[in-house]
Design an enzyme around this catalytic site. Structure first.
Site, mmCIF file in Angstrom:
data_model
loop_
_atom_site.group_PDB
_atom_site.id
_atom_site.type_symbol
_atom_site.label_atom_id
_atom_site.label_comp_id
_atom_site.label_asym_id
_atom_site.label_seq_id
_atom_site.Cartn_x
_atom_site.Cartn_y
_atom_site.Cartn_z
ATOM 1 N N ARG A 161 0.844 -1.217 0.000
ATOM 2 C CA ARG A 161 0.000 0.000 0.000
ATOM 3 C C ARG A 161 0.872 1.257 0.000
ATOM 4 N NH1 ARG A 161 -2.999 -3.706 -0.812
ATOM 5 N NH2 ARG A 161 -5.110 -3.969 -0.033
ATOM 6 N N SER A 235 -10.730 -0.599 3.023
ATOM 7 C CA SER A 235 -10.015 -0.688 4.310
ATOM 8 C C SER A 235 -9.630 0.712 4.766
ATOM 9 C CB SER A 235 -8.727 -1.505 4.148
ATOM 10 O OG SER A 235 -9.013 -2.799 3.677
ATOM 11 N N GLU A 331 -4.947 3.794 5.752
ATOM 12 C CA GLU A 331 -4.697 3.593 4.323
ATOM 13 C C GLU A 331 -5.359 4.717 3.533
ATOM 14 O OE1 GLU A 331 -5.683 -0.227 2.286
ATOM 15 O OE2 GLU A 331 -6.709 1.081 0.869
HETATM 16 P P1 FAD Z 1 -8.754 8.608 -5.424
HETATM 17 O O1 FAD Z 1 -9.448 8.157 -4.191
HETATM 18 O O2 FAD Z 1 -9.448 9.564 -6.314
HETATM 19 O O3 FAD Z 1 -7.329 9.214 -5.005
HETATM 20 C C1 FAD Z 1 -6.483 8.531 -4.100
HETATM 21 C C2 FAD Z 1 -5.161 9.319 -3.967
HETATM 22 O O4 FAD Z 1 -4.442 9.267 -5.205
HETATM 23 C C3 FAD Z 1 -5.369 10.816 -3.702
HETATM 24 O O5 FAD Z 1 -4.292 11.250 -2.899
HETATM 25 C C4 FAD Z 1 -5.317 11.442 -5.075
HETATM 26 O O6 FAD Z 1 -4.934 12.810 -5.061
HETATM 27 C C5 FAD Z 1 -4.261 10.573 -5.754
HETATM 28 N N1 FAD Z 1 -4.442 10.431 -7.199
HETATM 29 C C6 FAD Z 1 -5.527 9.925 -7.832
HETATM 30 N N2 FAD Z 1 -5.308 9.862 -9.144
HETATM 31 C C7 FAD Z 1 -4.067 10.345 -9.370
HETATM 32 C C8 FAD Z 1 -3.265 10.548 -10.533
HETATM 33 N N3 FAD Z 1 -3.701 10.233 -11.751
HETATM 34 N N4 FAD Z 1 -2.037 11.077 -10.378
HETATM 35 C C9 FAD Z 1 -1.570 11.411 -9.144
HETATM 36 N N5 FAD Z 1 -2.280 11.253 -8.022
HETATM 37 C C10 FAD Z 1 -3.514 10.716 -8.122
HETATM 38 N N6 FAD Z 1 -7.458 -0.772 -2.592
HETATM 39 C C11 FAD Z 1 -6.646 -1.835 -2.726
HETATM 40 O O7 FAD Z 1 -5.422 -1.666 -2.893
HETATM 41 N N7 FAD Z 1 -7.121 -3.108 -2.681
HETATM 42 C C12 FAD Z 1 -8.429 -3.382 -2.506
HETATM 43 O O8 FAD Z 1 -8.823 -4.538 -2.477
HETATM 44 C C13 FAD Z 1 -9.327 -2.285 -2.374
HETATM 45 N N8 FAD Z 1 -10.646 -2.507 -2.191
HETATM 46 C C14 FAD Z 1 -11.499 -1.444 -2.060
HETATM 47 C C15 FAD Z 1 -12.860 -1.706 -1.886
HETATM 48 C C16 FAD Z 1 -13.759 -0.664 -1.754
HETATM 49 C C17 FAD Z 1 -15.229 -0.954 -1.578
HETATM 50 C C18 FAD Z 1 -13.283 0.679 -1.822
HETATM 51 C C19 FAD Z 1 -14.257 1.825 -1.718
HETATM 52 C C20 FAD Z 1 -11.939 0.960 -1.967
HETATM 53 C C21 FAD Z 1 -11.022 -0.113 -2.085
HETATM 54 N N9 FAD Z 1 -9.637 0.103 -2.258
HETATM 55 C C22 FAD Z 1 -8.792 -0.970 -2.420
HETATM 56 C C23 FAD Z 1 -9.082 1.465 -2.238
HETATM 57 C C24 FAD Z 1 -9.140 2.184 -3.602
HETATM 58 O O9 FAD Z 1 -10.040 1.556 -4.472
HETATM 59 C C25 FAD Z 1 -7.765 2.255 -4.279
HETATM 60 O O10 FAD Z 1 -6.845 2.936 -3.446
HETATM 61 C C26 FAD Z 1 -7.816 2.964 -5.630
HETATM 62 O O11 FAD Z 1 -6.586 2.819 -6.291
HETATM 63 C C27 FAD Z 1 -8.137 4.459 -5.506
HETATM 64 O O12 FAD Z 1 -8.354 4.965 -6.812
HETATM 65 P P2 FAD Z 1 -9.141 6.302 -7.063
HETATM 66 O O13 FAD Z 1 -9.048 6.599 -8.506
HETATM 67 O O14 FAD Z 1 -10.497 6.209 -6.487
HETATM 68 O O15 FAD Z 1 -8.255 7.331 -6.250
HETATM 69 N N1 EPU Z 2 -10.981 -10.515 9.879
HETATM 70 C C1 EPU Z 2 -11.662 -10.593 11.059
HETATM 71 N N2 EPU Z 2 -12.687 -9.710 11.269
HETATM 72 C C2 EPU Z 2 -13.049 -8.793 10.340
HETATM 73 C C3 EPU Z 2 -12.338 -8.706 9.116
HETATM 74 C C4 EPU Z 2 -11.300 -9.591 8.922
HETATM 75 O O1 EPU Z 2 -11.357 -11.397 11.921
HETATM 76 O O2 EPU Z 2 -14.000 -8.050 10.602
HETATM 77 C C5 EPU Z 2 -9.912 -11.503 9.618
HETATM 78 C C6 EPU Z 2 -10.382 -12.529 8.581
HETATM 79 O O3 EPU Z 2 -11.055 -13.587 9.180
HETATM 80 C C7 EPU Z 2 -9.096 -12.971 7.955
HETATM 81 C C8 EPU Z 2 -8.222 -11.731 8.034
HETATM 82 O O4 EPU Z 2 -8.814 -10.861 9.016
HETATM 83 O O5 EPU Z 2 -8.485 -13.967 8.740
HETATM 84 C C9 EPU Z 2 -8.095 -10.992 6.699
HETATM 85 O O6 EPU Z 2 -9.375 -10.561 6.257
HETATM 86 P P1 EPU Z 2 -9.702 -10.313 4.708
HETATM 87 O O7 EPU Z 2 -9.278 -11.498 3.895
HETATM 88 O O8 EPU Z 2 -11.104 -9.851 4.625
HETATM 89 O O9 EPU Z 2 -8.717 -9.171 4.264
HETATM 90 P P2 EPU Z 2 -8.174 -7.861 4.979
HETATM 91 O O10 EPU Z 2 -6.799 -8.119 5.499
HETATM 92 O O11 EPU Z 2 -9.170 -7.313 5.932
HETATM 93 C C10 EPU Z 2 -6.968 -6.991 2.853
HETATM 94 C C11 EPU Z 2 -6.875 -5.685 2.110
HETATM 95 C C12 EPU Z 2 -8.081 -5.503 1.207
HETATM 96 C C13 EPU Z 2 -8.111 -6.647 0.200
HETATM 97 C C14 EPU Z 2 -8.193 -7.975 0.970
HETATM 98 C C15 EPU Z 2 -8.090 -9.160 0.036
HETATM 99 C C16 EPU Z 2 -5.549 -4.172 3.464
HETATM 100 C C17 EPU Z 2 -5.548 -2.993 4.374
HETATM 101 N N3 EPU Z 2 -6.756 -4.572 3.057
HETATM 102 O O12 EPU Z 2 -8.099 -6.876 3.716
HETATM 103 O O13 EPU Z 2 -7.929 -4.286 0.502
HETATM 104 O O14 EPU Z 2 -9.205 -6.520 -0.659
HETATM 105 O O15 EPU Z 2 -7.094 -8.050 1.914
HETATM 106 O O16 EPU Z 2 -6.780 -9.255 -0.446
HETATM 107 O O17 EPU Z 2 -4.488 -4.690 3.129
HETATM 108 C C18 EPU Z 2 -8.368 -1.956 0.632
HETATM 109 O O18 EPU Z 2 -7.134 -1.803 0.588
HETATM 110 O O19 EPU Z 2 -9.172 -0.988 0.672
HETATM 111 C C19 EPU Z 2 -8.905 -3.309 0.643
HETATM 112 C C20 EPU Z 2 -10.207 -3.572 0.715
#
Ligand code: FAD
Ligand code: EPU
Length: 348
Positions: A161, A235, A331
């Site tokens: 991240r 997250s 994050e």
């Molecule tokens: P924004 O939220 O618009 O911006 C994020 C940051 O990047 C800001 O600081 C912004 O100024 C900067 N920025 C944006 N675009 C640019 C650009 N072109 N050039 C320079 N700076 C820029 N993240 C994960 O890694 N893994 C996950 O599994 C994951 N799951 C998610 C699930 C949900 C339901 C949600 C809501 C979010 C999740 N995220 C996850 C977080 C998010 O989707 C990512 O961080 C994504 O890359 C953000 O993209 P965005 O375009 O929305 O960025």
């Molecule tokens: N867990 C709990 N309670 C909860 C949530 C999770 O006990 O309420 C435990 C689960 O049982 C599991 C472990 O935590 O043992 C991990 O949970 P999960 O697989 O749901 O993933 P996470 O670690 O919570 C991370 C990323 C997610 C990504 C998933 C899948 C981070 C901060 N988050 O979540 O990314 O989608 O793994 O790879 O690394 C994001 O970055 O926004 C995001 C959603």
């Protein structure tokens, strides 16, 4: 460039927060971006899909919204295929486009909201894959000079991240496009979490790229709240990396704790587990709360402000620190001065 209407940035951030910015302008190419950068007096916020932002009610900045389109194969060598996508493309659209063309490498990153241009900022990751594994290079504009520069993988200094764009080069560049190295014969990543279970449940013995993509989509839909239904930014905190000795101590009190290897003498703990065990899962505080299925996701039930969500996050962090001796680091990008309260140095 237009001033924002009262509804402001609410439709442009997945937390669904009202935010009145100084001005707003979309851009679809580098020249338009250069013009807006030159015209904006004062700070600028680059907006992608708004899925990793916690915005304040009033933002003293001009918001420039990345809408640069394009998805193209730019080079093929054997099974390796270089794909370049515009920074304003939706990340998930790129994933499904690649899957449709039989190109593997990003199928585990399906359904991550946001844009291609933001993907390198925090080196998006999920289900055992991180962007860095397929990343080739990106092109970015320097905000101060308008000059374009290429960054290769090493120069991006990707981490969990993390990238150079969250560290030394923070707020200096706007990412215009990203080039990925995909493969027609990828090594499928099936070992993380429930992927094999989901494939077995669907009766799939020899999965293809599309099967993995669909399995990841199903798992994500069952665990994570849909921002279209309830405001959130995924997250809220990162999973903390701690010394293995701390894990050993914690086990004496808490029993078995899920964890992942994180280099010599260190482990990564799931913040969601810590927050749940501290008793916060499903907690509701007025207009915001902790999601009932995923304790790592803070949610806006409607009308919450940055201050309310930050106050909740700070209380969670304080409690987790007291109970486990582990400091949670956000994050989500907290925009405006209030984010300092969550800096590791100001930890309470
Ligand atoms: P924004 O939220 O618009 O911006 C994020 C940051 O990047 C800001 O600081 C912004 O100024 C900067 N920025 C944006 N675009 C640019 C650009 N072109 N050039 C320079 N700076 C820029 N993240 C994960 O890694 N893994 C996950 O599994 C994951 N799951 C998610 C699930 C949900 C339901 C949600 C809501 C979010 C999740 N995220 C996850 C977080 C998010 O989707 C990512 O961080 C994504 O890359 C953000 O993209 P965005 O375009 O929305 O960025
Ligand atoms: N867990 C709990 N309670 C909860 C949530 C999770 O006990 O309420 C435990 C689960 O049982 C599991 C472990 O935590 O043992 C991990 O949970 P999960 O697989 O749901 O993933 P996470 O670690 O919570 C991370 C990323 C997610 C990504 C998933 C899948 C981070 C901060 N988050 O979540 O990314 O989608 O793994 O790879 O690394 C994001 O970055 O926004 C995001 C959603």
């Amino acid at each position: 460039m237009s001033p924002l209407h009262p509804e402001s940035l609410r439709p442009f951030n997945t937390f669904g927060l009202d935010c009145q910015a100084r001005g707003y302008a979309p851009f679809e190419d580098a020249d338009t971006l250069r013009r807006w950068l030159a015209e904006a007096d004062g700070p600028v916020l680059i907006l992608g899909g708004g899925s990793n932002l916690l915005l304040p009610e009033k933002l003293d900045a001009t918001v420039l919204h990345n809408r640069i389109p394009g998805k193209n194969v730019i080079h093929t060598e054997g099974d390796q295929v270089m794909v370049q996508a515009g920074g304003g493309e939706r990340w998930h659209d790129l994933v499904t486009w690649a899957v449709d063309y039989g190109l593997g490498g990003i199928e585990n990153l399906a359904l991550i909201p946001g844009t291609v241009g933001a993907a390198p900022i925090q080196n998006i990751g999920a289900y055992g894959v991180e962007l860095t594994q397929v990343f080739h290079q990106l092109e970015a504009i320097e905000r101060s000079s308008g000059q374009i520069r290429c960054f290769d993988r090493e120069e991006c200094r990707f981490g969990y991240r993390d990238s150079i764009f969250k560290q030394e080069e923070k707020d200096r560049w706007v990412i215009l496009n990203v080039t990925l190295r995909l493969s027609r014969r990828p090594q499928l990543q099936l070992d993380y979490g429930d992927i094999r279970k989901a494939l077995a449940a669907a009766g799939i013995g020899s999965p293809e790229i599309r099967d993995v993509c669909e399995a990841v989509i199903r798992i994500r839909q069952s665990k994570l709240p849909d921002p279209g239904q309830i405001g959130n930014a995924g997250s809220f905190f990162k999973n903390p990396v701690v010394p293995s000795a701390l894990l050993d101590n914690l086990r004496e009190t808490w029993g078995e704790i899920p964890h992942y290897p994180a280099g010599e003498g260190q482990v990564k703990l799931p913040a969601g587990w810590l927050i749940e065990k501290a008793g916060w899962k499903g907690t509701r505080r007025d207009r915001c709360g902790v999601h009932e299925k995923q304790a790592l996701v803070l949610v806006n039930y409607g009308g919450a402000t940055q201050q309310e969500i930050l106050a909740l996050a700070l209380d969670i962090r304080r409690d987790v620190r007291q109970k486990f001796g582990v400091l949670l680091v956000p994050e989500v990008n907290v925009i405006g001065g209030s984010g300092e309260a969550l800096d590791p140095d100001s930890a309470s």
